[in-house]
Scaffold this active site. Structure first.
Site, PDB file in Angstrom:
ATOM      1  N   HIS A 114      43.159   8.622   4.211  1.00 34.86           N
ATOM      2  CA  HIS A 114      43.985   7.480   4.597  1.00 34.86           C
ATOM      3  C   HIS A 114      45.363   7.949   5.018  1.00 34.86           C
ATOM      4  O   HIS A 114      45.656   9.160   5.000  1.00 34.86           O
ATOM      5  CB  HIS A 114      44.051   6.440   3.475  1.00 34.86           C
ATOM      6  CG  HIS A 114      44.708   6.893   2.204  1.00 34.86           C
ATOM      7  ND1 HIS A 114      46.033   7.289   2.123  1.00 34.86           N
ATOM      8  CD2 HIS A 114      44.221   6.992   0.930  1.00 34.86           C
ATOM      9  CE1 HIS A 114      46.336   7.589   0.885  1.00 34.86           C
ATOM     10  NE2 HIS A 114      45.251   7.448   0.140  1.00 34.86           N
ATOM     11  N   CYS A 159      42.667  10.665  -3.301  1.00 34.64           N
ATOM     12  CA  CYS A 159      42.391  10.628  -1.866  1.00 34.64           C
ATOM     13  C   CYS A 159      43.109  11.752  -1.127  1.00 34.64           C
ATOM     14  O   CYS A 159      43.814  12.561  -1.724  1.00 34.64           O
ATOM     15  CB  CYS A 159      42.834   9.287  -1.294  1.00 34.64           C
ATOM     16  SG  CYS A 159      41.944   7.857  -1.965  1.00 34.64           S
TER      17      CYS A 159
END
Length: 262
Positions: free
Chosen positions: A219, A229
């Protein structure tokens, strides 16, 4: 009418609850301090960003490790064997160190049996570094080889061939997160760790159990470590979304450099 209103409110609350569970996997201590006993984001200065539209970064020698013919550079036999023979694209995430949140992402394509780098960007991974035994809340990104099949985000599809789900309500971070993280999920690509392939990124089904974590995505970067992430620039996310091709069975190979060489 009251019954319908109650049902509508209940359904809305259920959706929002599922969204918050998903987003929490990528949350990065919005207050800048500790959250749930985990250290806050790294405070080191983020790497310099490239100007919008400047294209992929050049590939300096230190970014792309030397490799043998037919092998992804910097990836040892253990992980090399997990890259499917038919894969034609690899997104390699090279973490600087086991306990570092700094990493470099390199996109490789297979051409004439050779893995050739085509783009590279600075990135951030889990704020606590990396692990081969990831659990929810450990602040580390999982080391491994994972397929990528599904994408989504707040913004409209930029022209990807991956399955894409747009949804402002589904991907906008909670209002209490720091403004620095408000655009993290403008674009996301789900990493197929403890999730069902073919479902939207926000899906909360965890085949290995909730304790093993989930909701791990590529992301937008906010300049520091994440909960698990991998954060990249908007330019990088747009490039990957437009380049990754399901017909070429793309995979993510991710981990700190020493672990990837094992």
């Amino acid at each position: 009418m009251q019954i319908k209103s109650v049902r509508r409110a209940t359904a809305t609350a259920a959706v929002l609850g599922a969204v918050l569970v998903t987003l929490s996997a990528c949350e990065a201590a919005p207050s800048g301090g500790a959250k749930n006993g985990l250290p806050g984001p790294h405070t080191r200065a983020p790497k310099a960003a490239r100007a919008p539209g400047a294209g992929p970064a050049e590939l300096p020698d230190r970014t792309v490790p030397a490799g043998e013919p037919g092998r992804v550079p910097g990836v040892g036999e253990r992980w090399q064997a997990q890259i499917p023979d038919h894969s034609g694209q690899v997104v390699a995430v090279y973490g600087e160190d086991k306990d570092s949140a700094d990493s470099t992402v390199v996109l490789y394509t297979r051409q004439d049996g050779e893995w050739r780098p085509v783009a590279s960007w600075p990135a951030h991974n889990g704020r606590a570094g990396w692990t081969t035994d990831h659990y929810a809340g450990d602040g580390r990104s999982p080391v491994g080889v994972f397929t990528v099949t599904d994408a989504g985000g707040v913004l409209p599809d930029p022209g990807t061939r991956l399955s894409y789900e747009q949804g402002r309500d589904l991907y906008t971070p909670p209002h209490y997160w720091s403004p620095a993280y408000r655009h993290d999920f403008d674009y996301v690509i789900a990493i197929d760790y403890n999730r069902l392939r073919g479902t939207p990124p926000h899906d909360t089904t965890h085949p290995w159990g909730d304790g093993r974590g989930g909701g791990i995505w590529l992301h937008l970067d906010h300049g520091s470590g994440t909960s698990a992430c991998v954060g990249l620039s908007r330019e990088a996310m747009e490039y990957l979304l437009r380049t990754l091709d399901p017909a070429r069975d793309p995979v993510v190979v991710m981990g700190d450099r020493p672990s990837l060489l094992s």
